[in-house]
Design a protein around this motif. Structure first.
Motif, PDB file in Angstrom:
ATOM      1  N   UNK A  88      44.811  36.143   5.582  1.00 39.09           N
ATOM      2  CA  UNK A  88      44.145  34.870   5.351  1.00 39.09           C
ATOM      3  C   UNK A  88      42.646  34.985   5.631  1.00 39.09           C
ATOM      4  N   UNK A  89      42.287  35.634   6.751  1.00 35.23           N
ATOM      5  CA  UNK A  89      40.875  35.806   7.089  1.00 35.23           C
ATOM      6  C   UNK A  89      40.187  36.672   6.035  1.00 35.23           C
ATOM      7  N   UNK A  90      40.861  37.749   5.607  1.00 35.97           N
ATOM      8  CA  UNK A  90      40.266  38.635   4.602  1.00 35.97           C
ATOM      9  C   UNK A  90      40.013  37.889   3.300  1.00 35.97           C
ATOM     10  N   UNK A  91      40.933  37.012   2.900  1.00 38.25           N
ATOM     11  CA  UNK A  91      40.735  36.258   1.657  1.00 38.25           C
ATOM     12  C   UNK A  91      39.550  35.308   1.764  1.00 38.25           C
ATOM     13  N   UNK A  92      39.347  34.709   2.944  1.00 42.29           N
ATOM     14  CA  UNK A  92      38.189  33.833   3.139  1.00 42.29           C
ATOM     15  C   UNK A  92      36.893  34.652   3.051  1.00 42.29           C
ATOM     16  N   UNK A  93      36.887  35.836   3.674  1.00 46.37           N
ATOM     17  CA  UNK A  93      35.698  36.697   3.627  1.00 46.37           C
ATOM     18  C   UNK A  93      35.403  37.122   2.189  1.00 46.37           C
ATOM     19  N   UNK A  94      36.456  37.515   1.472  1.00 48.71           N
ATOM     20  CA  UNK A  94      36.269  37.933   0.080  1.00 48.71           C
ATOM     21  C   UNK A  94      35.762  36.768  -0.774  1.00 48.71           C
ATOM     22  N   UNK A  95      36.238  35.570  -0.481  1.00 52.05           N
ATOM     23  CA  UNK A  95      35.750  34.398  -1.212  1.00 52.05           C
ATOM     24  C   UNK A  95      34.267  34.186  -0.950  1.00 52.05           C
ATOM     25  N   UNK A  96      33.858  34.390   0.314  1.00 57.17           N
ATOM     26  CA  UNK A  96      32.445  34.222   0.666  1.00 57.17           C
ATOM     27  C   UNK A  96      31.570  35.262  -0.030  1.00 57.17           C
ATOM     28  N   UNK A  97      31.996  36.525  -0.035  1.00 57.49           N
ATOM     29  CA  UNK A  97      31.189  37.556  -0.701  1.00 57.49           C
ATOM     30  C   UNK A  97      31.147  37.322  -2.207  1.00 57.49           C
ATOM     31  N   UNK A  98      32.216  36.749  -2.754  1.00 59.28           N
ATOM     32  CA  UNK A  98      32.219  36.404  -4.182  1.00 59.28           C
ATOM     33  C   UNK A  98      31.161  35.363  -4.505  1.00 59.28           C
ATOM     34  N   UNK A  99      31.005  34.381  -3.614  1.00 52.50           N
ATOM     35  CA  UNK A  99      29.989  33.352  -3.832  1.00 52.50           C
ATOM     36  C   UNK A  99      28.590  33.937  -3.657  1.00 52.50           C
ATOM     37  N   UNK A 100      28.425  34.843  -2.698  1.00 46.78           N
ATOM     38  CA  UNK A 100      27.120  35.502  -2.524  1.00 46.78           C
ATOM     39  C   UNK A 100      26.749  36.238  -3.811  1.00 46.78           C
ATOM     40  N   UNK A 101      27.731  36.878  -4.450  1.00 54.07           N
ATOM     41  CA  UNK A 101      27.454  37.574  -5.716  1.00 54.07           C
ATOM     42  C   UNK A 101      27.014  36.570  -6.782  1.00 54.07           C
ATOM     43  N   UNK A 102      27.630  35.401  -6.824  1.00 57.37           N
ATOM     44  CA  UNK A 102      27.212  34.370  -7.786  1.00 57.37           C
ATOM     45  C   UNK A 102      25.792  33.897  -7.472  1.00 57.37           C
ATOM     46  N   UNK A 103      25.473  33.847  -6.196  1.00 56.90           N
ATOM     47  CA  UNK A 103      24.116  33.457  -5.811  1.00 56.90           C
ATOM     48  C   UNK A 103      23.098  34.494  -6.282  1.00 56.90           C
ATOM     49  N   UNK A 104      23.473  35.764  -6.242  1.00 60.26           N
ATOM     50  CA  UNK A 104      22.602  36.811  -6.782  1.00 60.26           C
ATOM     51  C   UNK A 104      22.341  36.564  -8.271  1.00 60.26           C
ATOM     52  N   UNK A 105      23.369  36.132  -8.994  1.00 56.54           N
ATOM     53  CA  UNK A 105      23.205  35.862 -10.424  1.00 56.54           C
ATOM     54  C   UNK A 105      22.199  34.733 -10.642  1.00 56.54           C
ATOM     55  N   UNK A 106      22.235  33.715  -9.772  1.00 55.14           N
ATOM     56  CA  UNK A 106      21.267  32.627  -9.885  1.00 55.14           C
ATOM     57  C   UNK A 106      19.852  33.115  -9.566  1.00 55.14           C
TER      58      UNK A 106
END
Length: 448
Positions: A88-106
């Protein structure tokens, strides 16, 4: 007007360095999932994320700083053993890094990143305050169910995770069933709570649409060159300059009528030396375009991991020959077909947990992605340990979809039958999903 007027160079440097750092963090997270007690690995991840946060701070990207800081606090709790890593913790972390990647796109569109989804931030805050359900074991064992919570005992984490995907809440005791899988997840499936299973397919929630979101990403025109190679180019340039000066001197002597055998010999030797130096310079200049293919490969362990969890499979992507060098333009051209091949291997090639158990195979599937230089060619292979491709199934599907007639199918040998998978519109899937079924992927591979 750009949000980064006067800071374009700093922004580009951050995007180059930060994107590579984030890919490195993603890969180390995949490794950490296999060895959750590796403190050295956790420290490397923490440092990588801290560097990204620092760069975002220089650019005043406050929303990225906020998300990175909260995620960094989560890493710190794991480092100090105040939390124990679980799916569960790993999935939350992966979700956060996924959003950081989207922020890079912006950021790449010269826009400040928009705020992270509140559900992700709430998930992180809940973990930091220990306001979470009992943790489950991190090993790929039986798929547990998530304990129900009440308003008195804390937030409804099952509902919160489902909210990250914009889905209805699943009953807390429901079995963990992959979104798209050939079989229902059983006791042999990789561990996932119902909520974590829901989170895995789409680690990053949809973000607000931006005016420039549909604009294609600008092609990367920068390249990293090893300083030793640049030194070689400069040294060769200097030697060519000396050879040119010698030629100039010999020319002046010859114009003054000095045409003896010694002068002719010097001319011949200097021209031969210049010829060798120019050839070496051309070779050295070409090598400045060569990049280790590992810079491309590093994108894929996270891709394989997320897709495998979506499908209820336990898959490890093994990278081989990452130091093999290839021209940068080729690396860019290889990205799309390799993504399709890896997704195809995880979805089609690798068998499901029940099928592997029945066949006596290890529950963890292996996919090898390798690169090797053979003569003047670079050979890239993707090999999985699944059931293989059955020629008769391929022929029957091609006939069923009207791509060939039955008479033609009967004349095809195994190799020709395997070639049918590259036809536009061909797929062995009976139903279209968000993973496959449209018959596009292998067509893209062949075309590219």
């Amino acid at each position: 007007m750009s949000d980064f007027a006067g800071m374009e160079d700093m922004l580009q440097d951050f995007l180059t360095e930060g994107t590579e750092l984030l890919s490195n963090v993603d890969n180390k997270l995949v490794d950490l999932e296999k060895t959750p007690n590796d403190k050295g690995l956790l420290n490397e991840i923490f440092r990588g994320f801290h560097t990204i946060k620092g760069g975002a701070g220089f650019l005043n990207a406050s929303e990225m700083v906020k998300l990175c800081h909260r995620t960094e606090n989560l890493f710190d709790k794991l480092r100090n053993e105040q939390l124990t890593l679980n799916p569960m913790i790993m999935d939350v972390i992966m979700a956060a890094t996924g959003i950081v990647r989207e922020m890079f796109a912006e950021l790449s569109q010269s826009r400040q990143p928009s705020a992270a989804d509140p559900a992700i931030l709430a998930s992180i805050e809940g973990l930091l305050s220990n306001d979470v359900p009992a943790a489950t074991a991190a090993a790929p064992a039986a798929a547990p169910t998530m304990p129900a919570t009440t308003a008195a005992s804390g937030p409804d984490w099952n509902a919160l995770y489902q909210g990250l995907l914009g889905k209805e809440t699943v009953a807390p005791a429901a079995a963990a069933t992959p979104v798209v899988a050939p079989t229902t997840a059983a006791a042999s499936a990789p561990v996932m709570t119902p909520a974590a299973a829901a989170l895995a397919p789409k680690a990053a929630p949809a973000r607000a649409a931006a005016p420039a979101a549909a604009a294609p990403a600008a092609k990367d025109t920068t390249i990293r060159v090893d300083t030793a190679r640049l030194d070689q180019v400069l040294n060769l340039s200097g030697e060519i300059g000396l050879a040119k000066n010698r030629l100039t001197s010999i020319r002046a002597s010859m114009l003054q009528g000095k045409l003896d055998s010694e002068t002719i010999k010097q001319l011949d030797e200097t021209v031969s030396q210049l010829d060798l130096l120019v050839g070496d310079l051309q070779s050295a200049a070409m090598k400045t375009r060569m990049q280790p293919i590992g810079r491309l490969f590093q994108k894929y362990p996270r891709l394989a991991r997320d897709l495998a969890r979506q499908l209820g499979k336990d898959v490890e992507l093994v990278l081989i020959g990452e130091e093999t060098e290839i021209d940068k333009t080729m690396i860019e051209d290889l990205n799309d077909p390799l993504i399709h091949l890896i997704r195809n291997a995880v979805d089609h090639g690798v068998d499901g947990p029940d099928e592997r158990k029945a066949a006596g195979k290890p529950l963890k599937s292996l996919i090898n992605l390798s690169a090797e230089q053979i003569g003047d060619s670079i050979v890239i292979e993707i090999v999985d340990d699944g059931r293989g491709i059955k020629p008769d199934v391929i022929r029957n599907k091609a006939v069923e979809k009207g791509l060939i007639d039955a008479e033609t199918a009967n004349t095809l040998d195994d190799k020709q039958s395997w070639g049918l998978i590259f036809l536009p519109g061909f797929s062995t899937k009976d139903q279209i999903s968000d993973v496959s079924g449209r018959g596009v992927g292998m067509d893209v591979v062949k075309t590219n």
